[in-house]
Write an enzyme that holds these catalytic residues in place. Structure first.
Site, PDB file in Angstrom:
ATOM      1  N   ASP A  86       0.864  -1.186   0.000  1.00  0.00           N
ATOM      2  CA  ASP A  86       0.000   0.000   0.000  1.00  0.00           C
ATOM      3  C   ASP A  86       0.903   1.239   0.000  1.00  0.00           C
ATOM      4  OD1 ASP A  86      -1.947   1.886   0.342  1.00  0.00           O
ATOM      5  OD2 ASP A  86      -2.660   1.193   2.279  1.00  0.00           O
ATOM      6  N   ASP A 115      -7.139  -8.939   6.147  1.00  0.00           N
ATOM      7  CA  ASP A 115      -8.175  -8.762   7.179  1.00  0.00           C
ATOM      8  C   ASP A 115      -8.660  -7.335   7.316  1.00  0.00           C
ATOM      9  OD1 ASP A 115      -5.620  -7.876   8.362  1.00  0.00           O
ATOM     10  OD2 ASP A 115      -6.825  -7.643  10.181  1.00  0.00           O
TER      11      ASP A 115
END
Ligand code: IMP
Length: 176
Positions: A103, A159
């Site tokens: 990211d 998650d």
């Protein structure tokens, strides 16, 4: 079950993921056919990708893990913490670091810097996902499963607050 949750929008099905992971496994087996790489998985997120990836690799390899922490809910805290050290020696090895997603790139930068200090023979990175336009790294991500838009995704090991890792497909969350 989560798969029926209206806030989850499907991005890749389990079949699409498995087909792509097989391709990555073949690429890695071909590139490393003359050696015996050391694969290091970044916990927790990479564990399902790693389990499928090593079963798509047709050469011998060693396996190790490292664990770091940097996320709170859906945002990076900007600080990466080492939670568990890798244990096998790295010196002189062909290391492949396996990550779930890039990211901001902070996590991968932190781990790469740490592992390079132990003098591997070569170092490459395989990431299941890479978000477009969120990072500007001065080193390559050698094997990428999929490039995805800048959205928070869950499933296939990834998650949201510890949940939804067990989804077979990959989803993005509607409200992100
Ligand atoms: P980075 O340091 O910002 O590149 O973030 C890397 C780590 O943040 C990954 O290893 C994941 O654990 C977590 N992460 C980043 N984006 C997502 C996402 O969309 N879903 C779930 N976890 C994510």
């Amino acid at each position: 079950m989560y798969e029926l949750d209206k806030n989850l929008i499907p991005l890749f099905s389990s079949n699409e993921i498995h087909a792509r992971v097989k391709e990555l496994g073949s690429e890695i087996s071909e590139k490393y056919r003359h050696t015996h790489p050391l694969i290091i998985g970044v916990l927790n997120g990479s564990f399902i990708f790693l389990a499928d990836l090593i079963r798509s690799i047709s050469i011998d390899c060693d396996l190790d893990f490292i664990k770091v922490k940097s996320y709170k809910k859906t945002k990076s805290t900007g600080k990466v913490q080492l939670v568990m050290e890798n244990s096998l020696p790295i010196k002189g090895k062909d290391v492949i670091l396996v990550e779930d997603i890039i990211d901001t790139g902070l996590t991968i930068k932190f781990i790469r810097q740490k592992l390079l200090k132990s003098s591997p023979k070569s170092f490459s990175i395989a990431s299941f996902l890479s978000k477009k336009g969120t990072h500007n790294l001065d080193f390559p991500i050698d094997f990428i499963g999929f490039e995805i838009p800048h959205k928070f995704v869950v499933g296939y090991g990834l998650d949201f607050e510890g949940k939804m890792r067990n989804l077979n497909g990959l989803y993005y969350m509607k409200n992100d």
